[in-house]
Enzyme design. Structure first.
Site, PDB file in Angstrom:
ATOM      1  N   CYS A 197       0.845  -1.186   0.000  1.00 43.79           N
ATOM      2  CA  CYS A 197       0.000   0.000   0.000  1.00 43.79           C
ATOM      3  C   CYS A 197       0.884   1.242   0.000  1.00 43.79           C
ATOM      4  O   CYS A 197       2.018   1.202   0.473  1.00 43.79           O
ATOM      5  CB  CYS A 197      -0.864  -0.040   1.275  1.00 43.79           C
ATOM      6  SG  CYS A 197      -1.882   1.407   1.572  1.00 43.79           S
ATOM      7  N   GLY A 198       0.360   2.337  -0.500  1.00 41.71           N
ATOM      8  CA  GLY A 198       1.105   3.593  -0.449  1.00 41.71           C
ATOM      9  C   GLY A 198       1.414   4.032   0.973  1.00 41.71           C
ATOM     10  O   GLY A 198       2.364   4.778   1.208  1.00 41.71           O
TER      11      GLY A 198
END
Length: 168
Positions: free
Chosen positions: A40-41
């Site tokens: 995930c970012g």
């Protein structure tokens, strides 16, 4: 287990080694619960969560990561792969649960409790990875933080929670 637990400390979870963990052992301590993901970012927040763990664990803070694959398949690994990723890439030593659902019919009881106690801006549903919940030492009071709120931004609330006296 009652349908509506009155406290986080009435619940359990299974850690990523397959052991049931009774949250009652943390009664009287603040607990930071985070739904996590490895792809995930926001994944770099693992570093900040580990820093909070290291800085405040001696004062009572418990950090627990709950890997979740409900958002864009950003947690594809099994429990062992997730643990290895967290340890190697982010030095994670705080506990991780087995992979859980945080929304829908299979919502883990911990997240059902947290969402009931602290709804988000657009309702109680969790919108993305790295939503954070700080449960105060009373086990009932919950503060919720959006995924884009980095761990260092909640240090003040953690310090206050550590200083708070648990309800008798």
């Amino acid at each position: 287990m009652p349908d509506q637990p009155s406290s986080l400390f009435d619940l359990t979870f299974v850690d990523n080694h397959g052991q049931e963990v009774d949250l009652a052992q943390f009664e009287g301590r603040p607990v930071l619960v985070v739904n996590t993901a490895s792809k995930c970012g926001f994944t770099p927040q693992y570093d900040g969560l580990q820093e909070l763990h290291e800085k405040f664990q001696e004062q009572g803070l418990v950090v627990i990561g709950f890997p979740c694959d409900q958002f864009a398949h950003q947690e594809p690994g099994d429990d062992e792969q997730i643990a290895e990723f967290c340890r190697v890439n982010h030095g994670v030593t705080f506990p991780l649960s087995t992979k859980v659902d945080v929304n829908g019919s299979g919502t883990h009881p911990v997240f059902a409790f947290l969402k009931d106690r602290a709804g988000g801006l657009l309702g109680s549903r969790i919108k993305w990875n790295f939503t954070k919940f700080l449960v105060l030492p009373d086990g009932r009071t919950v503060k919720r933080y959006a995924p884009n709120v980095t761990p260092d931004k909640i240090e003040g609330d953690i310090a206050e929670a550590i200083a708070a006296e648990p309800a008798a």
